[in-house]
Scaffold this motif. Structure first.
Motif, PDB file in Angstrom:
ATOM      1  N   LEU A 149     102.431  -3.451 -17.389  1.00  0.00           N
ATOM      2  CA  LEU A 149     102.460  -3.484 -18.849  1.00  0.00           C
ATOM      3  C   LEU A 149     103.005  -2.172 -19.385  1.00  0.00           C
ATOM      4  O   LEU A 149     102.509  -1.103 -19.033  1.00  0.00           O
ATOM      5  N   THR A 150     104.008  -2.280 -20.228  1.00  0.00           N
ATOM      6  CA  THR A 150     104.497  -1.086 -20.908  1.00  0.00           C
ATOM      7  C   THR A 150     104.132  -1.179 -22.376  1.00  0.00           C
ATOM      8  O   THR A 150     104.600  -2.057 -23.095  1.00  0.00           O
ATOM      9  N   LEU A 151     103.243  -0.294 -22.796  1.00  0.00           N
ATOM     10  CA  LEU A 151     102.743  -0.350 -24.168  1.00  0.00           C
ATOM     11  C   LEU A 151     103.695   0.261 -25.164  1.00  0.00           C
ATOM     12  O   LEU A 151     104.336   1.268 -24.906  1.00  0.00           O
ATOM     13  N   LYS A 152     103.748  -0.390 -26.319  1.00  0.00           N
ATOM     14  CA  LYS A 152     104.439   0.203 -27.455  1.00  0.00           C
ATOM     15  C   LYS A 152     103.466   0.133 -28.630  1.00  0.00           C
ATOM     16  O   LYS A 152     102.542  -0.657 -28.612  1.00  0.00           O
ATOM     17  N   GLY A 153     103.708   0.913 -29.641  1.00  0.00           N
ATOM     18  CA  GLY A 153     102.846   0.860 -30.817  1.00  0.00           C
ATOM     19  C   GLY A 153     101.515   1.537 -30.575  1.00  0.00           C
ATOM     20  O   GLY A 153     101.210   1.972 -29.468  1.00  0.00           O
ATOM     21  N   THR A 212      97.178   1.798 -30.765  1.00  0.00           N
ATOM     22  CA  THR A 212      96.066   0.915 -30.433  1.00  0.00           C
ATOM     23  C   THR A 212      94.939   1.026 -31.460  1.00  0.00           C
ATOM     24  O   THR A 212      93.786   0.765 -31.159  1.00  0.00           O
ATOM     25  N   LYS A 213      95.287   1.432 -32.670  1.00  0.00           N
ATOM     26  CA  LYS A 213      94.373   1.395 -33.810  1.00  0.00           C
ATOM     27  C   LYS A 213      93.030   2.060 -33.538  1.00  0.00           C
ATOM     28  O   LYS A 213      91.996   1.617 -34.034  1.00  0.00           O
ATOM     29  N   GLY A 214      93.035   3.083 -32.730  1.00  0.00           N
ATOM     30  CA  GLY A 214      91.806   3.831 -32.506  1.00  0.00           C
ATOM     31  C   GLY A 214      90.848   3.201 -31.527  1.00  0.00           C
ATOM     32  O   GLY A 214      89.787   3.741 -31.251  1.00  0.00           O
ATOM     33  N   PHE A 215      91.186   2.005 -31.023  1.00  0.00           N
ATOM     34  CA  PHE A 215      90.301   1.370 -30.064  1.00  0.00           C
ATOM     35  C   PHE A 215      90.270   2.169 -28.765  1.00  0.00           C
ATOM     36  O   PHE A 215      91.266   2.723 -28.322  1.00  0.00           O
ATOM     37  N   ASN A 216      89.103   2.195 -28.171  1.00  0.00           N
ATOM     38  CA  ASN A 216      88.933   2.770 -26.852  1.00  0.00           C
ATOM     39  C   ASN A 216      88.841   1.602 -25.877  1.00  0.00           C
ATOM     40  O   ASN A 216      87.790   0.990 -25.736  1.00  0.00           O
ATOM     41  N   THR A 217      89.943   1.279 -25.226  1.00  0.00           N
ATOM     42  CA  THR A 217      89.961   0.064 -24.414  1.00  0.00           C
ATOM     43  C   THR A 217      89.675   0.371 -22.956  1.00  0.00           C
ATOM     44  O   THR A 217      90.006   1.439 -22.449  1.00  0.00           O
ATOM     45  N   ASP A 218      89.032  -0.583 -22.292  1.00  0.00           N
ATOM     46  CA  ASP A 218      88.698  -0.369 -20.890  1.00  0.00           C
ATOM     47  C   ASP A 218      89.059  -1.548 -20.008  1.00  0.00           C
ATOM     48  O   ASP A 218      88.819  -1.526 -18.820  1.00  0.00           O
ATOM     49  N   PHE A 219      89.633  -2.575 -20.607  1.00  0.00           N
ATOM     50  CA  PHE A 219      89.966  -3.754 -19.797  1.00  0.00           C
ATOM     51  C   PHE A 219      91.082  -4.533 -20.479  1.00  0.00           C
ATOM     52  O   PHE A 219      91.083  -4.681 -21.703  1.00  0.00           O
ATOM     53  N   VAL A 220      92.035  -4.992 -19.694  1.00  0.00           N
ATOM     54  CA  VAL A 220      93.124  -5.801 -20.235  1.00  0.00           C
ATOM     55  C   VAL A 220      93.147  -7.142 -19.526  1.00  0.00           C
ATOM     56  O   VAL A 220      93.138  -7.186 -18.290  1.00  0.00           O
ATOM     57  N   ALA A 221      93.128  -8.211 -20.288  1.00  0.00           N
ATOM     58  CA  ALA A 221      93.225  -9.547 -19.714  1.00  0.00           C
ATOM     59  C   ALA A 221      94.614 -10.095 -19.987  1.00  0.00           C
ATOM     60  O   ALA A 221      95.079 -10.071 -21.120  1.00  0.00           O
TER      61      ALA A 221
END
Lengths: 123, 123
Positions: free
Chosen positions: B96-100, B102-111
């Motif tokens: 996954l190549t992220l763009k943009g 993440t609105k301040g979210f602290n993410t720990d898992f991607v489905a």
DNA sequence: CTCAAATCAGTAATTGTTCCTGTTTTTATT
DNA sequence: AATAAAAACAGGAACAATTACTGATTTGAG
């Protein structure tokens, strides 16, 4: 056949679903409309949302706290889900580079969902 | 405290969950064990699965036909879901190549979940 | 206008999941 | 090993999201 007729309720439900970026549940849509349309039935909301999903006019984003959350925006984008409060936000779809085989599946939709904690819930 | 004690039922449930690549529901796990352990309660299965999810030993893959489907394999991989029969298969996780932002979210898992139709359902 | 098909409201039924109560198992402490 | 407190359990009741049913209303074609 099913879904072929005009229906004012259907239009109401669809426009309400599309009017928000909150990725609401069926019940939320129902509650928004109930005020101005007291003769609306919750069953009608569920039935029409099922139609939207069949016709590709809406997608189920996630099942949060037992509720199916919906999105009337079917353009390619990913979602951020707060595991704490259930808030869902749109984010850009990452570019996906596939490796490996897809086991013969004929796929037509990819969901990318990031789980985490939103700013408010992080304090 | 909760989850701190040894429990033979918990081990049974966990090993059954991990014994399959079918991404089963809680009820499926219960039915597998019921034969050899007739004194097992469905509530116990649900309670322990909730513990596994809290402790990061299992994840909810998708909600298919109203049932939450689980995976005891928490390594990074994506899923193929057949919209027709509900079958779920593992596939390699795409890069996954992220763009943009993440609105301040602290993410720990991607489905990453691909929806489509499996070979059998395509005839 | 008329009729059949589609849609609907209202409510009952279904079902996945959680909660509650009294009992059993586990762990820690003698 | 005996005891007691905490944790886990079975069984079933309770709950809530969703679906199904029934009879009334709306829609579209001729």
């Amino acid at each position: 056949m099913k879904g072929s007729n005009y229906s004012s309720k259907r239009e109401l439900i669809y426009s309400t679903l599309c009017s928000t970026k909150s990725h609401p549940s069926a019940k939320w849509v129902y509650e928004q409309l109930k005020e101005d349309h007291p003769d609306l039935s919750l069953g009608t909301v569920y039935r029409n949302i099922a139609l939207f999903k069949e016709n590709g006019k809406a997608v189920a984003v996630a099942n949060i706290l037992g509720e199916e959350r919906l999105d009337g925006d079917t353009s390619a984008h990913a979602h951020l889900v707060c595991k704490c409060c259930g808030k869902i936000e749109d984010v850009d779809m990452p570019s996906l580079t596939l490796k490996g085989d897809t086991k013969g599946f004929n796929t037509d939709f990819v969901a990318v969902t990031y789980f985490g904690t939103c700013t408010e819930c992080s304090e």
